[in-house]
Each structure stands twice: as structure tokens, then as C-alpha cells.
Design an enzyme around this catalytic site. Structure first.
Site, PDB file in Angstrom:
ATOM      1  N   ARG A   1      47.530  28.931  32.364  1.00 21.27           N
ATOM      2  CA  ARG A   1      47.805  30.327  32.015  1.00 21.27           C
ATOM      3  C   ARG A   1      47.642  31.301  33.173  1.00 21.27           C
ATOM      4  O   ARG A   1      46.785  31.112  34.033  1.00 21.27           O
ATOM      5  CB  ARG A   1      46.864  30.749  30.881  1.00 21.27           C
TER       6      ARG A   1
ATOM      7  N   HIS B   1      52.221  27.676  31.391  1.00 16.38           N
ATOM      8  CA  HIS B   1      53.007  26.584  31.969  1.00 16.38           C
ATOM      9  C   HIS B   1      54.307  27.040  32.633  1.00 16.38           C
ATOM     10  O   HIS B   1      55.363  26.424  32.485  1.00 16.38           O
ATOM     11  CB  HIS B   1      53.307  25.522  30.900  1.00 16.38           C
TER      12      HIS B   1
ATOM     13  N   HIS C   1      51.849  16.376  32.307  1.00 13.68           N
ATOM     14  CA  HIS C   1      51.210  16.711  31.029  1.00 13.68           C
ATOM     15  C   HIS C   1      51.248  15.549  30.039  1.00 13.68           C
ATOM     16  O   HIS C   1      51.436  15.758  28.836  1.00 13.68           O
ATOM     17  CB  HIS C   1      51.900  17.958  30.455  1.00 13.68           C
TER      18      HIS C   1
ATOM     19  N   TYR D   1      49.972  12.775  27.458  1.00 16.18           N
ATOM     20  CA  TYR D   1      48.847  12.624  26.521  1.00 16.18           C
ATOM     21  C   TYR D   1      48.603  11.130  26.359  1.00 16.18           C
ATOM     22  O   TYR D   1      49.532  10.381  26.029  1.00 16.18           O
ATOM     23  CB  TYR D   1      49.192  13.182  25.143  1.00 16.18           C
TER      24      TYR D   1
ATOM     25  N   ASP E   1      39.655  22.325  25.661  1.00 13.82           N
ATOM     26  CA  ASP E   1      40.902  22.825  26.246  1.00 13.82           C
ATOM     27  C   ASP E   1      40.474  23.643  27.466  1.00 13.82           C
ATOM     28  O   ASP E   1      40.670  24.850  27.537  1.00 13.82           O
ATOM     29  CB  ASP E   1      41.676  23.672  25.222  1.00 13.82           C
TER      30      ASP E   1
ATOM     31  N   GLU F   1      45.073  16.837  32.684  1.00  9.48           N
ATOM     32  CA  GLU F   1      46.042  17.451  33.593  1.00  9.48           C
ATOM     33  C   GLU F   1      45.337  17.875  34.876  1.00  9.48           C
ATOM     34  O   GLU F   1      44.618  18.868  34.887  1.00  9.48           O
ATOM     35  CB  GLU F   1      46.658  18.692  32.919  1.00  9.48           C
TER      36      GLU F   1
END
Ligand code: BGC
Length: 349
Positions: free
Chosen positions: A79, A105, A176, A178, A248, A312
Site C-alpha cells: 500500500r 499493489h 504473490h 499463496y 497481514d 511476499e
């Protein structure tokens, strides 16, 4: 071995390019030129191939889901508060794609939402390139970005980002993906995995994911992963987690390098597979998939929250508004080549 093929049509009316790399152990990864995206990863375990990254049933679905599954994220991953920053006395207003307020992003047409060009291919690697013009999503400078994915014989996926700009610009590139090392369709969520991160500090954020205070010691908090522990063990135990529904957060790595010790280790709940991550990036954003629910999966259904965990590697979020963090990366100087490497090494136990 590399194979290149074409499949469904993308938004630009041309087919997606599909690149498959396979090593002599039978490990296979699949990539597409759209968003320079890592679509799948199959690791041999006890004579069987296990799919260990989340993905969708078609490439067309994969590239439109909102969770950035496997995408190459840029020009600035994570961000930028209020979608603005100042550099050398100039103020820049960016595309605000998070709640119309912040930039997430790289903006609504970031690097993940564009077709990259295949600029090189070899038996065990492929390189994608992308040109981002001065003013793209509000950022200064013409920038050429490249990413190379290589599959090694020791079952490691090497992701190398490089870039060059003709003006100083924010720059923070990451993949990115997962991971779910039990298998992406496993009953077990990634919260049952064990995680170890060599990081003594993390970055607290507000409810919108914007850094709200300086780096904070992980000691005596649920953010302490310096000894391996199940992710579930301290999940949602801290106010700093509750505010964003889980992990996060950026963790500042103690010793980022591509040396012999991994900075991050993730293990399947069954213990039969470990992912070791080596990187020269300063930090890692640990995102426990808190809002994954509803994301299309590989079997025409949807994933649940925490079905995978994103690790990430990157600079700290909102660095363009924090000169005190420039030393960790995030701003690239005109004419100086940016180069960052992350190695994802899969080890069957
Ligand atoms: C961010 C999350 C976000 C996710 C999908 C992660 O990198 O940290 O807050 O929900 O990406 O965009």
C-alpha cells in the site's frame, strides 16, 4: 525442459501464453505472460505430484480474481497511503484502487493486470518483460521491468526481478503466490502449517493496512516466529492481528541474503514437505489469506479463508511516505539497475 503453448483468449483478444518448466525429478511449474503469473507448482512427494500453490480452473479466471494469486505485483507492491507521495519536492497523485483512497499493489492497472512479453527462454527458465511509461498509474519515470522464473534441479523456483527507470521512482516488486504445502485442495488450511521467520521486528498497521507506528519488536507477541510454530498457535491473539483479521503484516528480515540459511521456513501440517525461502529483499509481507473466501479454485468451486498463505518478499509498505525506511529499498534511482532475487526451495522430508 520448457514448453510454450497458447490457451484461452485474454482481454486484449489474443491467447494467453502458457509456459511449463519441468526438471528431471518431474517437478513442474506453469506460468503465463499475463501478469507474469505463477499459475501452478507441482512437487514430487512419494511418487506423486502435489499442487502446492493456489490457482483457478482456467487461466482466464485466474487473471481476474481479486487475490493476486501468483501474480507479479508492481510498480509498488502493498500500500501507498492516500495514493500519494512526494519525492525531491514534487507531489505525485496515484491511482487510488483501495476503497478509492489508498493505492494497493500498483493501482487498478498494475503490473499484475497487464500482458508481459516473453523476452528470453531457456531449457529451465523464462524471462518476461514489461514497459511502464512515465505517469503509469501516477508514477514518475519510464521503467523497464523484467522477471525471470527458473526451475532448478534441487526443486527450487528462483524468481528474479530487475528493473531500470529514467527517473527516481517508487519500486517494489514481488510475487504473490499463496502456498498450501498439504496440497491446494487440502482440508487443512495453511493455518495448520508451521512457520519460522528470522525477523525480530514487524510493522503494525491500521484497519486499512497502512503502517501506523514504527517497527515493533516481535518478542512477547503472536508475531514471534523466530522459533518454528504452528501459524494457528497465536492466530488472532494480538490487537495488531485482530484489526486486520489475522496476519497481514510486513516482517523485517534480520539478515536478508541469498546465503546458506533460509530466512523463512514453512512446513506442511503433515510434516512431509518444507518450503525454504531465501531472499535479498528486506522484508516479507505475511498474509494469512484473511479475505480469500470466494476466490475461484481449481475445481470450479471456491477457496475458504486461509486456504493458502502468501509470503511476499518486498520492501516495507508505504515506503514512499517514510524516508526513514528508504534504506530497506522501495525507491529506485534513475539509471541504477534494481535487482532482487527470491528462491523458493521445496524439500520433501
Ligand atoms: C495484502 C492484503 C490483500 C492481498 C490481496 C496482500 O498483499 O497484504 O491486504 O488483501 O494482498 O490483495
Amino acid at each position: 525442459m520448457i514448453t510454450v503453448s497458447e490457451c484461452e483468449l485474454a482481454a486484449d483478444g489474443k491467447p494467453f501464453k502458457l509456459i511449463t518448466l519441468q526438471n528431471s525429478n518431474g517437478m513442474q511449474i506453469c506460468l503465463t505472460d499475463w501478469g507474469a503469473t505463477w499459475l501452478s507448482c507441482q512437487v514430487p512427494i512419494k511418487q506423486q505430484l502435489r499442487k502446492v500453490v493456489l490457482g483457478c480452473s482456467t487461466v482466464a479466471l485466474h487473471v481476474v480474481q481479486g487475490a493476486y494469486l501468483g501474480a507479479s505485483v508492481g510498480r509498488f507492491a502493498n500500500r501507498i497511503a492516500n495514493a500519494e507521495f512526494s519525492l525531491h519536492g514534487n507531489h505525485y497523485q496515484l491511482d487510488a484502487n483501495q476503497q478509492g483512497k489508498h493505492q494497493l499493489h500498483g493501482g487498478s492497472v498494475g503490473f499484475a493486470q497487464q500482458r508481459w512479453t516473453i523476452s528470453e527462454q531457456q531449457a529451465n527458465s523464462v524471462q518476461f518483460s514489461l514497459f511502464s511509461a512515465n505517469g503509469d498509474q501516477g508514477f514518475p519515470g519510464n521503467l523497464e521491468a523484467k522477471v525471470r522464473f527458473s526451475l532448478r534441479e534441487d526443486n527450487a523456483v528462483v524468481v528474479e526481478y530487475s528493473a531500470l527507470s529514467d527517473q527516481d521512482t517508487p519500486l517494489n516488486l514481488t510475487n504473490h503466490a499463496y502456498f498450501n504445502l498439504d496440497g491446494e485442495s487440502a482440508e487443512q488450511t495453511a493455518l495448520q502449517h508451521r512457520l519460522k521467520i528470522n525477523a525480530a521486528y514487524y510493522l503494525p498497521v491500521d484497519a486499512e493496512g497502512i503502517p501506523k507506528e514504527p517497527l515493533k519488536p516481535v518478542a512477547n507477541s503472536g508475531f514471534d516466529f523466530r522459533q518454528s510454530k504452528p501459524i494457528a498457535q497465536d492466530f488472532l491473539h494480538d490487537a495488531d492481528q485482530k484489526i486486520v483479521a489475522g496476519y497481514d503484516h510486513a516482517f523485517l528480515l534480520d539478515n536478508p541474503s541469498l546465503g546458506v540459511q533460509p530466512q523463512i521456513e514453512l512446513s506442511a501440517s503433515s510434516g512431509d514437505l518444507t518450503l525454504q525461502i531465501f531472499t535479498d529483499q528486506a522484508a516479507v509481507q505475511v498474509y494469512s489469506g484473511n479475505f480469500l473466501a470466494g476466490t475461484p479454485n481449481r475445481t470450479c468451486g471456491v477457496y475458504a479463508n486461509h486456504a493458502g498463505i502468501a509470503l511476499e518478499t518486498q520492501a516495507l509498505p508505504d515506503t514512499p511516505n517514510h524516508p526513514e525506511w528508504f534504506k530497506y529499498g522501495g525507491i529506485s534511482n534513475a539509471g541504477e539497475r534494481y535487482h532482487k532475487t527470491t528462491v523458493f526451495c521445496f524439500k520433501a522430508n
